[in-house]
Scaffold this motif. Structure first.
Motif, PDB file in Angstrom:
ATOM      1  N   ILE A   6      28.850  47.175  73.604  1.00  0.00           N
ATOM      2  CA  ILE A   6      28.787  46.925  75.051  1.00  0.00           C
ATOM      3  C   ILE A   6      28.750  48.282  75.732  1.00  0.00           C
ATOM      4  O   ILE A   6      29.489  49.205  75.343  1.00  0.00           O
ATOM      5  CB  ILE A   6      30.006  46.124  75.557  1.00  0.00           C
ATOM      6  CG1 ILE A   6      30.015  44.715  74.941  1.00  0.00           C
ATOM      7  CG2 ILE A   6      30.002  46.023  77.085  1.00  0.00           C
ATOM      8  CD1 ILE A   6      31.259  43.907  75.311  1.00  0.00           C
ATOM      9  N   TYR A   7      27.904  48.416  76.737  1.00  0.00           N
ATOM     10  CA  TYR A   7      27.865  49.658  77.499  1.00  0.00           C
ATOM     11  C   TYR A   7      28.537  49.426  78.854  1.00  0.00           C
ATOM     12  O   TYR A   7      28.231  48.454  79.564  1.00  0.00           O
ATOM     13  CB  TYR A   7      26.436  50.163  77.726  1.00  0.00           C
ATOM     14  CG  TYR A   7      26.447  51.488  78.432  1.00  0.00           C
ATOM     15  CD1 TYR A   7      26.643  52.665  77.719  1.00  0.00           C
ATOM     16  CD2 TYR A   7      26.360  51.562  79.815  1.00  0.00           C
ATOM     17  CE1 TYR A   7      26.731  53.884  78.357  1.00  0.00           C
ATOM     18  CE2 TYR A   7      26.439  52.780  80.468  1.00  0.00           C
ATOM     19  CZ  TYR A   7      26.630  53.939  79.745  1.00  0.00           C
ATOM     20  OH  TYR A   7      26.739  55.140  80.391  1.00  0.00           O
ATOM     21  N   LEU A   8      29.436  50.323  79.238  1.00  0.00           N
ATOM     22  CA  LEU A   8      30.179  50.232  80.490  1.00  0.00           C
ATOM     23  C   LEU A   8      29.726  51.336  81.442  1.00  0.00           C
ATOM     24  O   LEU A   8      29.702  52.513  81.060  1.00  0.00           O
ATOM     25  CB  LEU A   8      31.685  50.370  80.235  1.00  0.00           C
ATOM     26  CG  LEU A   8      32.279  49.399  79.217  1.00  0.00           C
ATOM     27  CD1 LEU A   8      33.754  49.706  79.001  1.00  0.00           C
ATOM     28  CD2 LEU A   8      32.090  47.958  79.676  1.00  0.00           C
ATOM     29  N   ASP A   9      29.387  50.964  82.660  1.00  0.00           N
ATOM     30  CA  ASP A   9      29.002  51.947  83.664  1.00  0.00           C
ATOM     31  C   ASP A   9      30.186  52.843  83.985  1.00  0.00           C
ATOM     32  O   ASP A   9      31.352  52.422  83.932  1.00  0.00           O
ATOM     33  CB  ASP A   9      28.550  51.206  84.932  1.00  0.00           C
ATOM     34  CG  ASP A   9      27.660  52.040  85.822  1.00  0.00           C
ATOM     35  OD1 ASP A   9      27.403  53.207  85.469  1.00  0.00           O
ATOM     36  OD2 ASP A   9      27.213  51.525  86.853  1.00  0.00           O
ATOM     37  N   LEU A  49      18.354  50.338  74.254  1.00  0.00           N
ATOM     38  CA  LEU A  49      18.644  50.248  72.825  1.00  0.00           C
ATOM     39  C   LEU A  49      19.367  48.963  72.462  1.00  0.00           C
ATOM     40  O   LEU A  49      19.818  48.795  71.329  1.00  0.00           O
ATOM     41  CB  LEU A  49      19.472  51.459  72.391  1.00  0.00           C
ATOM     42  CG  LEU A  49      18.720  52.787  72.367  1.00  0.00           C
ATOM     43  CD1 LEU A  49      19.685  53.952  72.195  1.00  0.00           C
ATOM     44  CD2 LEU A  49      17.670  52.792  71.254  1.00  0.00           C
ATOM     45  N   GLY A  50      19.496  48.058  73.439  1.00  0.00           N
ATOM     46  CA  GLY A  50      20.047  46.741  73.137  1.00  0.00           C
ATOM     47  C   GLY A  50      21.520  46.566  73.417  1.00  0.00           C
ATOM     48  O   GLY A  50      22.127  45.590  72.949  1.00  0.00           O
ATOM     49  N   ALA A  51      22.127  47.469  74.188  1.00  0.00           N
ATOM     50  CA  ALA A  51      23.536  47.305  74.547  1.00  0.00           C
ATOM     51  C   ALA A  51      23.645  46.512  75.849  1.00  0.00           C
ATOM     52  O   ALA A  51      23.104  46.936  76.877  1.00  0.00           O
ATOM     53  CB  ALA A  51      24.207  48.664  74.712  1.00  0.00           C
ATOM     54  N   PRO A  52      24.319  45.355  75.865  1.00  0.00           N
ATOM     55  CA  PRO A  52      24.577  44.653  77.125  1.00  0.00           C
ATOM     56  C   PRO A  52      25.392  45.552  78.047  1.00  0.00           C
ATOM     57  O   PRO A  52      26.287  46.279  77.596  1.00  0.00           O
ATOM     58  CB  PRO A  52      25.377  43.424  76.700  1.00  0.00           C
ATOM     59  CG  PRO A  52      25.134  43.289  75.236  1.00  0.00           C
ATOM     60  CD  PRO A  52      24.916  44.674  74.717  1.00  0.00           C
TER      61      PRO A  52
END
Length: 544
Positions: A347-350, A366-369
């Motif tokens: 998971i990517y976090l802003d 790259l496919g990270a939600p």
């Protein structure tokens, strides 16, 4: 966990105090203009803009400052004869202009990607005040397009002389693209006279902040709708002079599996990994709540989850959160190439409170939600992540409770999480990489050629004073983005642009207020800014 509400009364008072100091610098610029000390006037304009950028003053437009730069151009550039340029309907040669470039940050990557993607055109770069060598990636991109890098600020003089050199250089091109710092006065002087010059496009890379240069922009290119709204509603630019150019990213190519990336980063491969990447300043602690504190609840709910934050390191006020999670919050310093971190992310976090849109696009590609927190009114949406490629799948939370619910739901369903990541990657690739991004670029070029130039030298009316505004997003900007430098510290940044008599006068003021960092700093600030860059070239340190 809750964030303290912004106290509007105290924020308005702070903006009014900032405005008073801004007006003081503006008056100094007007005094120097009246005395025909033009480089010093431009230096005070730069200082005023720097103050308004670092310490928001309640407005996004200053006609008086713009008018000072227009008048400098009228006295220095307009009377000079130039060979008439033929009318051109196509763009073949593009001149990019930057104040300075950093190895870390989205602006440098944006310029490099633009040049690389636009294969059919010549691209060159003018650096106005860059110290040392430019980033190798930019140099290679320019060379591959048959262009050259011109170091304007290494020549004797100040903004007036550099404006003349920049204008002369620009006459050999079909389009000028400004990637300059908010406060740089040189382009406004260079391009105020619309006769003969090519069209000028300004990249609105700091759409949340105050900047100068509206008067010479034929077209303003924002990456998102919230930036466009401020340009039209608060900066007073007609909508016909605005275009959307989405942020472009490199085509996402995964070089490592998530497990391989984590191994290379020295992170255990078991359990989900949450990742955030941005410049360290974007992780400011708000209301006593750090970015690490924000994620304690989610990590305690999942004992196998970890959080990697690349940019801020591990500040002192993160230590309690790191301890509470058993060291599962890992902070690392900034790096020019964070690609491994993006590849490792489940998971990517802003970043928060200052969003990092380019990083989110790169991770999403790259496919990270992707998830983001925006606990403010919609009028402040310039402080949110509102990219078209992210909108359909982003976890957009307006409170910490909703943010934690989103993370819990996503972590509870790995298969749905993967599907969301795949959809995010498809959307980002479709809208933010070539060839679709090139279509947006070609539309921008077509508009730049077709639109009539702005004509600031023909204006006769007195400039209106700045319009002070007490609403959103203004009352949030100092709390989220503010850098509370003193007026003396801000003046010191522009001191070396001034003519010698004014420089000595201000230098004595700064010495009295002990604004120098020791004897060497005091001596250094007696020298004109151009001298070290020129000396470097004479020593043969130049890379050109």
């Amino acid at each position: 966990m809750r964030f303290e509400a912004v106290r509007s009364d105290s924020e308005v008072a702070r903006m009014r105090h900032n405005y008073e100091e801004f007006q003081s610098l503006r008056c100094e610029a007007e005094r120097c203009l009246e005395a025909d000390d033009l480089n010093s006037a431009a230096a005070y304009v730069e200082a005023a803009v720097t103050l308004a950028r670092k310490r928001h003053c309640g407005f996004y437009r200053s006609e008086p400052l713009e008018q000072i730069l227009i008048e400098i151009a009228r006295r220095t550039l307009a009377p000079k004869a130039e060979t008439a340029r033929p009318t051109r309907t196509k763009i073949g040669r593009v001149l990019h202009v930057a104040t300075a470039l950093s190895e870390v940050g989205g602006l440098t990557r944006m310029m490099r990607r633009w040049i690389v993607a636009d294969e059919s055109r010549h691209h060159s770069l003018a650096l106005l005040r860059h110290p040392g060598k430019p980033p190798a990636s930019v140099r290679q991109a320019v060379e591959a397009r048959g262009g050259h890098i011109h170091v304007i600020g290494a020549t004797r003089g100040g903004p007036v002389e550099w404006a003349s050199a920049l204008r002369k250089l620009s006459l050999n091109f079909d389009l000028v693209v400004l990637h300059v710092s908010n406060e740089d006065p040189t382009p406004s002087i260079a391009f105020a006279d619309e006769r003969n010059r090519p069209p000028v496009v300004l990249v609105n890379h700091a759409d949340h902040a105050f900047w100068v240069g509206l008067c010479v922009c034929d077209l303003i290119a924002s990456s998102r709708v919230s930036g466009e709204r401020l340009v039209v509603e608060r900066r007073g630019t007609p909508a016909k002079r605005h275009a959307i150019l989405p942020i472009q990213i490199d085509p996402p190519i995964r070089k490592h599996s998530r497990a391989e990336a984590r191994q290379k980063l020295g992170i255990p491969v078991d359990g989900p990994l949450l990742v955030s990447v941005a410049r360290g300043v974007k992780y400011r602690t708000m209301g006593g709540v750090s970015f690490a504190d924000m994620h304690v609840e989610a990590l305690l709910a999942r004992s196998d989850a970890r959080l990697l934050v690349v940019g801020p390191g591990e500040p002192a006020d993160w230590q309690d959160a790191i301890a509470a999670t058993g060291g599962r919050i890992m902070g690392r310093p900034e790096t020019p190439d964070p690609s491994l971190s993006f590849e490792a992310a489940d998971i990517y976090l802003d970043s928060y409170p200052f969003v990092s849109i380019t990083s989110m696009l790169e991770a999403g590609g790259l496919g990270a939600p992707c998830a983001t927190l925006f606990p403010y009114p919609l009028d402040a949406n310039v402080m949110s992540t509102d990219m078209p490629g992210l909108a359909p799948t982003i976890g957009f939370a307006t409170s910490m409770a909703e943010y934690n619910r989103i993370l819990a739901d996503w972590l509870a369903d790995p298969q749905a999480l993967r599907r969301r990541g795949d959809e995010t990657a498809a959307n980002v690739k479709r809208l933010h990489t070539t060839p679709n991004w090139i279509e947006s670029l070609e539309a921008l070029y077509a508009r730049a050629v077709a639109i009539p130039p702005v004509t600031p030298l023909r204006g006769n009316g007195a400039p209106a004073n700045e319009e002070f505004y007490e609403g959103y997003p203004d009352i949030l900007l100092n709390e989220v983005f503010g850098e509370f430098d003193s007026a003396e510290a801000i003046l010191k940044r522009s001191l070396r642009l001034m003519a010698l008599p004014e420089r000595l006068r201000v230098w004595r003021r700064l010495a009295r207020t002990k604004s120098f960092d020791g004897p060497w700093d005091a001596v250094r600030n007696l020298l004109p800014e151009w001298l070290p860059r020129s000396a470097s070239r004479l020593r043969g340190d130049s890379w050109m």
